[in-house]
Design an enzyme around this catalytic site. Structure first.
Site, PDB file in Angstrom:
ATOM      1  N   GLU A 296       1.380   1.039   6.666  1.00  0.00           N
ATOM      2  CA  GLU A 296       1.029   0.366   7.961  1.00  0.00           C
ATOM      3  C   GLU A 296       2.039  -0.074   8.404  1.00  0.00           C
ATOM      4  OE1 GLU A 296      -2.447  -2.198   8.213  1.00  0.00           O
ATOM      5  OE2 GLU A 296      -3.431  -1.110   6.740  1.00  0.00           O
TER       6      GLU A 296
ATOM      7  N   LYS B 193      -2.724  10.241  -5.363  1.00  0.00           N
ATOM      8  CA  LYS B 193      -2.585   9.327  -4.754  1.00  0.00           C
ATOM      9  C   LYS B 193      -2.868   7.979  -5.038  1.00  0.00           C
ATOM     10  CE  LYS B 193      -3.132   6.759  -1.280  1.00  0.00           C
ATOM     11  NZ  LYS B 193      -3.595   6.592   0.087  1.00  0.00           N
TER      12      LYS B 193
ATOM     13  N   CYS C  30      -4.991  -1.056   0.534  1.00  0.00           N
ATOM     14  CA  CYS C  30      -4.732   0.075  -0.410  1.00  0.00           C
ATOM     15  C   CYS C  30      -4.199  -0.040  -1.870  1.00  0.00           C
ATOM     16  CB  CYS C  30      -3.809   1.145   0.180  1.00  0.00           C
ATOM     17  SG  CYS C  30      -4.130   2.023   1.754  1.00  0.00           S
TER      18      CYS C  30
ATOM     19  N   VAL D 230      -6.027   5.605   9.333  1.00  0.00           N
ATOM     20  CA  VAL D 230      -5.420   7.031   8.900  1.00  0.00           C
ATOM     21  C   VAL D 230      -5.807   7.989   9.856  1.00  0.00           C
ATOM     22  CG1 VAL D 230      -5.733   8.445   7.119  1.00  0.00           C
ATOM     23  CG2 VAL D 230      -5.600   5.987   6.512  1.00  0.00           C
TER      24      VAL D 230
ATOM     25  N   PHE E 204      -0.188   9.096   2.520  1.00  0.00           N
ATOM     26  CA  PHE E 204       0.780   8.167   1.686  1.00  0.00           C
ATOM     27  C   PHE E 204       1.537   7.307   3.164  1.00  0.00           C
ATOM     28  CE2 PHE E 204       0.444  11.704  -1.079  1.00  0.00           C
ATOM     29  CZ  PHE E 204      -0.053  11.249  -2.117  1.00  0.00           C
TER      30      PHE E 204
ATOM     31  N   THR F 173      -8.872   8.106   0.956  1.00  0.00           N
ATOM     32  CA  THR F 173      -8.720   7.996  -0.449  1.00  0.00           C
ATOM     33  C   THR F 173      -9.979   7.712  -1.113  1.00  0.00           C
ATOM     34  OG1 THR F 173      -6.534   6.793  -0.130  1.00  0.00           O
ATOM     35  CG2 THR F 173      -7.238   6.552  -2.125  1.00  0.00           C
TER      36      THR F 173
HETATM   37  C1  UDX Z   1       0.386   1.647   0.926  1.00  0.00           C
HETATM   38  C2  UDX Z   1       0.948   2.665   0.378  1.00  0.00           C
HETATM   39  O1  UDX Z   1       2.520   2.323   0.281  1.00  0.00           O
HETATM   40  C3  UDX Z   1       0.864   3.788   1.059  1.00  0.00           C
HETATM   41  O2  UDX Z   1       1.590   5.070   0.554  1.00  0.00           O
HETATM   42  C4  UDX Z   1      -0.795   4.217   1.202  1.00  0.00           C
HETATM   43  O3  UDX Z   1      -1.110   5.385   1.430  1.00  0.00           O
HETATM   44  C5  UDX Z   1      -1.465   2.989   1.522  1.00  0.00           C
HETATM   45  O4  UDX Z   1      -1.200   1.895   0.777  1.00  0.00           O
HETATM   46  P1  UDX Z   1       0.332  -0.565   2.685  1.00  0.00           P
HETATM   47  O5  UDX Z   1      -0.908  -0.483   2.359  1.00  0.00           O
HETATM   48  O6  UDX Z   1       0.566  -0.057   4.275  1.00  0.00           O
HETATM   49  O7  UDX Z   1       0.902   0.811   2.062  1.00  0.00           O
HETATM   50  O8  UDX Z   1       1.303  -1.421   2.464  1.00  0.00           O
HETATM   51  P2  UDX Z   1       2.849  -1.263   1.801  1.00  0.00           P
HETATM   52  O9  UDX Z   1       3.846  -1.262   2.520  1.00  0.00           O
HETATM   53  O10 UDX Z   1       2.972  -0.492   0.684  1.00  0.00           O
HETATM   54  O11 UDX Z   1       2.909  -2.816   1.089  1.00  0.00           O
HETATM   55  C6  UDX Z   1       1.988  -3.060   0.303  1.00  0.00           C
HETATM   56  C7  UDX Z   1       2.086  -4.652  -0.157  1.00  0.00           C
HETATM   57  O12 UDX Z   1       2.971  -4.841  -1.276  1.00  0.00           O
HETATM   58  C8  UDX Z   1       2.203  -5.763   0.979  1.00  0.00           C
HETATM   59  O13 UDX Z   1       1.747  -6.924   0.785  1.00  0.00           O
HETATM   60  C9  UDX Z   1       3.662  -5.923   0.837  1.00  0.00           C
HETATM   61  O14 UDX Z   1       4.322  -7.006   1.347  1.00  0.00           O
HETATM   62  C10 UDX Z   1       3.840  -5.944  -0.734  1.00  0.00           C
HETATM   63  N1  UDX Z   1       5.338  -5.365  -0.939  1.00  0.00           N
HETATM   64  C11 UDX Z   1       5.821  -4.140  -0.775  1.00  0.00           C
HETATM   65  C12 UDX Z   1       6.116  -6.454  -1.821  1.00  0.00           C
HETATM   66  O15 UDX Z   1       5.830  -7.719  -2.036  1.00  0.00           O
HETATM   67  N2  UDX Z   1       7.285  -6.129  -2.153  1.00  0.00           N
HETATM   68  C13 UDX Z   1       7.870  -4.795  -1.996  1.00  0.00           C
HETATM   69  O16 UDX Z   1       8.709  -4.577  -2.497  1.00  0.00           O
HETATM   70  C14 UDX Z   1       7.088  -3.982  -1.181  1.00  0.00           C
END
Ligand code: UDX
Length: 432
Positions: A149, A201, A257, A11, A146, A118
């Site tokens: 990654e 958040k 997260c 972050v 928000f 967070t």
């Molecule tokens: C998340 C939040 O989106 C972000 O706003 C916050 O600040 C940090 O946490 P991130 O951890 O990078 O971001 O991952 P994200 O893209 O949100 O995906 C999280 C998990 O959900 C992943 O394992 C992804 O594969 C899964 N996922 C996501 C699904 O299985 N289906 C979906 O439709 C979307």
């Protein structure tokens, strides 16, 4: 404006680069001298689209610097240090308070602390009390991130909203100036109090996790009823009240997260003497997913003991090298527990062989085709684009995959094509 970003992890680095792109002069500080040396010498220690290119440009423009010490004129501090969590949702705020201590020992009264890490709801107000007890006077504002990654820099520069939790208008005025380039793009600017900002958040991530967990449960029902998961996802997502995002079926949500924020939020309920029934259920549903998937794999293969299973994708999602909280690793652990032999491949992540060798028989490969050697089945666990471009025709012709079974936990392959090529193809919402 001159801005200091404290804690150059994921972050922190994106925040530093993003603020410098907005035109500020940014000084990134971390106590880890090796991390700073890696950043100064390159290449960038984290895998994130476009970041290295931007860092080079911002260095050249003298808008971005990194170091291990604060500078005399530093007054605006973004706190982006890690807030590690334990399984029960307790967040360790020691790194955050250590960073605050290091700043107050250095700067005169009147600095502005922007909490981007967070934190559990109520933390900013506790920091205000902490500063009072220390007889120093600095302003504290909650400004949660928000960032996803893999898309983090894009998200920083094109957020759906900027949330500012501040108790006084002076801070709000500074933040308005700081984010002016984004406000000019008409990005919503939500001004509220610090406690609400913190809650926004964690509640946002809880909502997202809820959507994914529910969709994954519905996927299981699709298998039984022969309903179409893709059409279901689209059909409910087109309802504007629901929205299309975060409705992709998969092996469960992971990362550092979503699981952490739900546990932490659930714990906050507990601490305030009330119960959340929904949040623990989301975590339970997600954990159950891993067992369910491994049971299905076992059934498809008619048992997995001593069978070699190839698995593509170790990161928690595509476009990152991060394996923290990765569903792939949870699934691998369950497969190993049943004495399967795992051949793992991932295009980006670094493997920690030692950790896994203790848990069973696992080998990591640097080439997707070699990974298949002697394997009974291939599991696709992460949605990397490159898996769609693998030459399955060649794999079939050369007999590289013993039983020609492909289990696609992300539904990224073309079912008709892969079946025409002679594979037994098992996908989510239909067979798994
Ligand atoms: C998340 C939040 O989106 C972000 O706003 C916050 O600040 C940090 O946490 P991130 O951890 O990078 O971001 O991952 P994200 O893209 O949100 O995906 C999280 C998990 O959900 C992943 O394992 C992804 O594969 C899964 N996922 C996501 C699904 O299985 N289906 C979906 O439709 C979307």
């Amino acid at each position: 404006m001159y801005i200091t970003v404290v804690g150059i992890g994921y972050v922190g680095l994106i925040t530093a680069v993003g603020l410098a792109i907005l035109g500020h002069t940014v000084h990134g500080v971390d106590i880890d001298a090796q991390k700073i040396a890696d950043l100064l010498n390159g290449p960038c220690p984290l895998y994130e689209k476009n970041v290295q290119k931007k860092i080079n440009y911002l260095y050249a423009k003298k808008l971005l610097h990194f170091g291990t010490h604060y500078r005399r004129h530093d007054r605006i501090f973004f706190l982006t240090v890690g807030t590690p969590a334990s399984q029960d949702g307790t967040i360790d705020l020691t790194p955050l308070y250590a960073a605050i201590d290091s700043i107050i020992a250095f700067v005169p009264n009147g600095a502005l602390f922007l909490i981007k890490s967070t934190v559990p709801v109520g933390t900013s107000r506790k920091i205000v009390h902490y500063l009072r007890e220390k007889n120093v006077c600095h302003a504290v504002v909650s400004n949660p991130e928000f960032l996803r990654e893999g898309n983090a820099l894009y998200d920083f520069l094109n957020p759906d909203r900027i949330v500012i939790g501040a108790d006084n208008t002076h801070c709000t005025a500074i933040l308005t100036k700081l984010y002016q380039p984004l406000l000019n793009k008409k990005i919503p600017f939500l001004l509220t109090d610090p406690t609400t900002a913190e809650l926004i958040k964690q509640a946002s991530n809880a909502f997202l996790a809820n959507k994914i967990a529910l969709l994954n449960e519905l996927s299981d029902l699709c298998v039984q009823t022969k309903a179409d998961l893709g059409a279901l996802s689209l059909g409910i997502g087109l309802d504007k009240r629901i929205g299309e995002a975060y409705l992709k079926g998969g092996p469960g949500f992971g990362g550092s997260c979503l699981p952490k924020d739900i546990r932490s939020l659930s714990r906050s309920f507990h601490q305030y003497g009330i119960a959340s029934h929904i949040l623990p259920a989301v975590i339970t549903a997600n954990n159950h997913r891993f067992t369910y998937i491994v049971n299905r794999i076992t059934a498809i293969l008619g048992g997995i003991k001593n069978k070699i299973i190839a698995l593509y994708g170790l990161t928690f999602k595509a476009d990152t090298d991060d394996t923290r909280g990765s569903p792939s690793l949870s699934i691998i652990e369950l497969l190993l527990a049943q004495k399967a032999i795992i051949h793992g491949y991932d295009p980006k992540t670094k493997y920690d062989l030692l950790t896994y060798n203790e848990k069973g028989s696992i080998k990591f490969f640097s080439n997707p085709e070699e990974t298949l050697c002697e394997a009974e089945a291939l599991i696709i666990a992460t949605e990397w684009d490159m898996f769609q471009n693998i030459d399955f025709e060649k794999i079939k012709t050369k007999g590289m995959l013993k039983s020609n079974i492909i289990i696609d936990l992300r539904n990224i392959l073309n079912k008709n094509l892969i079946q025409q090529q002679g594979f037994s193809y098992y996908c989510l919402g239909r067979d798994i």
